[in-house]
Design an enzyme around this catalytic site. Sequence first.
Site, PDB file in Angstrom:
ATOM      1  N   GLU A   1      17.941   6.793 -67.173  1.00 22.27           N
ATOM      2  CA  GLU A   1      18.820   5.735 -66.656  1.00 22.27           C
ATOM      3  C   GLU A   1      18.979   4.630 -67.708  1.00 22.27           C
ATOM      4  OE1 GLU A   1      18.029   3.134 -63.010  1.00 22.27           O
ATOM      5  OE2 GLU A   1      19.270   4.677 -62.120  1.00 22.27           O
TER       6      GLU A   1
ATOM      7  N   LYS B   1      28.572   6.465 -56.289  1.00 20.62           N
ATOM      8  CA  LYS B   1      28.310   5.654 -55.089  1.00 20.62           C
ATOM      9  C   LYS B   1      29.615   5.305 -54.396  1.00 20.62           C
ATOM     10  CE  LYS B   1      24.168   3.124 -56.591  1.00 20.62           C
ATOM     11  NZ  LYS B   1      23.604   1.819 -56.923  1.00 20.62           N
TER      12      LYS B   1
ATOM     13  N   GLY C   1      15.269  -2.598 -62.270  1.00 17.51           N
ATOM     14  CA  GLY C   1      14.657  -1.809 -61.202  1.00 17.51           C
ATOM     15  C   GLY C   1      13.612  -0.837 -61.722  1.00 17.51           C
ATOM     16  N   ARG C   2      13.931  -0.133 -62.814  1.00 18.54           N
ATOM     17  CA  ARG C   2      13.001   0.895 -63.308  1.00 18.54           C
ATOM     18  C   ARG C   2      11.830   0.313 -64.099  1.00 18.54           C
ATOM     19  NH1 ARG C   2      18.087   1.182 -65.023  1.00 18.54           N
ATOM     20  NH2 ARG C   2      18.600   0.794 -67.203  1.00 18.54           N
TER      21      ARG C   2
ATOM     22  N   HIS D   1       2.351  28.467 -66.204  1.00 18.05           N
ATOM     23  CA  HIS D   1       2.592  29.691 -65.433  1.00 18.05           C
ATOM     24  C   HIS D   1       4.009  29.731 -64.889  1.00 18.05           C
ATOM     25  CE1 HIS D   1      -1.594  30.799 -65.787  1.00 18.05           C
ATOM     26  NE2 HIS D   1      -1.829  29.506 -65.693  1.00 18.05           N
TER      27      HIS D   1
ATOM     28  N   LYS E   1      16.055  -4.125 -54.838  1.00 19.81           N
ATOM     29  CA  LYS E   1      16.413  -5.282 -55.664  1.00 19.81           C
ATOM     30  C   LYS E   1      17.745  -5.867 -55.184  1.00 19.81           C
ATOM     31  CE  LYS E   1      17.407  -6.640 -60.373  1.00 19.81           C
ATOM     32  NZ  LYS E   1      17.573  -6.224 -61.759  1.00 19.81           N
TER      33      LYS E   1
ATOM     34  N   GLU F   1      21.248   4.147 -49.037  1.00 17.29           N
ATOM     35  CA  GLU F   1      20.165   5.000 -48.542  1.00 17.29           C
ATOM     36  C   GLU F   1      19.026   4.152 -47.970  1.00 17.29           C
ATOM     37  OE1 GLU F   1      21.701   5.058 -51.463  1.00 17.29           O
ATOM     38  OE2 GLU F   1      21.618   7.022 -52.428  1.00 17.29           O
TER      39      GLU F   1
END
Length: 549
Positions: free
Chosen positions: A353, A512, A267-268, A384, A206, A212
């Site tokens: 977030e 960041k 974004g999410r 388990h 975005k 990254e």
Amino acid sequence: MQPRETLASWQQLLTHAQQMKHQHMNALFAKDSERFDKFSIKLPSILLDYSKNLITEKSISLLIQLAQECQVEQWRERMFKGERINSTENRAVLHTALRDKTQSAIFVNGKNISQDIKQTLDRIKSISEDIRRGLWLGFSGKRITDVVNIGVGGSNLGPQMVTEALKRFSDDSVNLHYVSNVDGTQIAEVLRPLNPENVLFIISSKTFTTTETILNAKTAMKWLTAASFDQTAIAKHFIAVSANKENALKFGIAAENIFEIWDWVGGRFSLWSAIGLPIAIQLGFEHFEELLAGAYEIDCHFRQTPLTQNVPVILALLSIWNCTFLEAQSQAILPYDQSLHMLSAYLQQAEMESNGKSVNWSGETINYPTVPSIWGALGINGQHAFYQYLHQSNNIVPADFIGSVASVTPVQGHHETLMANFFAQTQALMQGVDEQQVRADLKAKGRCSKYIDKVAPHKVHQGNRPTNTLLMNQISPYSLGSLIAIYEHKIFVQGIILQICSFDQWGVELGKGLANKIEHQLRNQQVDENNDSSTYQLIKHYHQVKSKT
Ligand SMILES: O=P(O)(O)OC[C@H]1O[C@](O)(CO)[C@@H](O)[C@@H]1O
């Protein structure tokens, strides 16, 4: 802005919670044969059973009163109409517009965004079809066989969770890969078996500033140009999805390959936009449209249904009940459908977030418990691994159990075993088993009293552990769209009631900034003495070991 603690319903809920803490769900079920009918809601593709919560009709009525006193309905309209409810970033929140079938006009900054949405959808359709039919050709004239989506967080989790969930609906005309980690191992492993002639990269960001993603994109570009010996190949192998067209252009993406997203899509919450391009490429545009349609159904349900029958509202209120009033600190997401194996990771970002904050809209410290940490894994695997904790630890972890009536890939005899566990676990978490029963069972098995005395306390399950069951008819693009939208609106309602700005994420910025400073020290073999002693010594140790390897 009225502090929540001063609301009448809030005060009554505090008192009511103290009384409810002494109740057991077993007694509540025994008292009321209609408990399921009272505390369940049926939607066309999903049933919500929330009767296995520590609630009574009074609890729900007080919680609904809380929602009303917090003006959830008015806030909901403000969101759908495009008011700038993301107050710290001064933005509208309109992921719902992306799936509005009616394409009603919605104006943001005087512009009708429904036209932009339609144009982008048309482009997604045409590009995804070209790629799927082999009409989009690489630099050497060969068709695209592999698409690599480079993006992180909201620019990765949504598309990846959906394409993983709906694999069964893919015709495998294209192989899809995801690169999100800046650890070079991931991109190296993804690219290793691929031939650059057949690969198309989608750079999803975005902001188009995420370190990254940009580094991974640069590596991809080097890999491609090393094989093609030609910069013009980039236009045939790189697409960008971004709200920052300028940066995407500067990076070298051809203007005609840039898909726009907008600042009013968080974004999410962006998988419904061009960030969902990998979904359309892998599953076909018609399935992408079904996903949007399933979400739209929930948008209508959320907007039009009275609060008492409103699935996202009820789920939000239950989360607040369990966390703020009954003080649970985490919430498990436990899908029993293999397709949903990435759902808890996806919801972790969506919920944490959005609502993992400790000041209210006015910037004042919130001094009541707000939202839980979200975690989970496929339920069967969890049984388990960590269910021991869910059943017997001192911490109560409310859990959402999500399963399907019909499997999309039926294998004889499997689904009944899976679903028997699904139903049994919520029953066990609710009912538990007391010491008297444990002793009677052991005695019936012929165990001696010495053994019974020793083991019985360890076998006691207190039960009374809250769960919601979301039972889907079957996983499909439509029902998955509905499921995701339910959680999106749940998160919104929680934010409104708890006075949290759900649509910013300032908490990711500090790390960041520091990473940028430290990266400089790592690349230049330096250690800044202004670091705290721990960080200083860690970096020093890193340099020392690195110099010897
Ligand atoms: O799409 P972008 O701008 O690269 O951001 C990726 C992700 O990074 C975050 O900003 C967090 O750092 C998320 O909110 C977002 O989904």
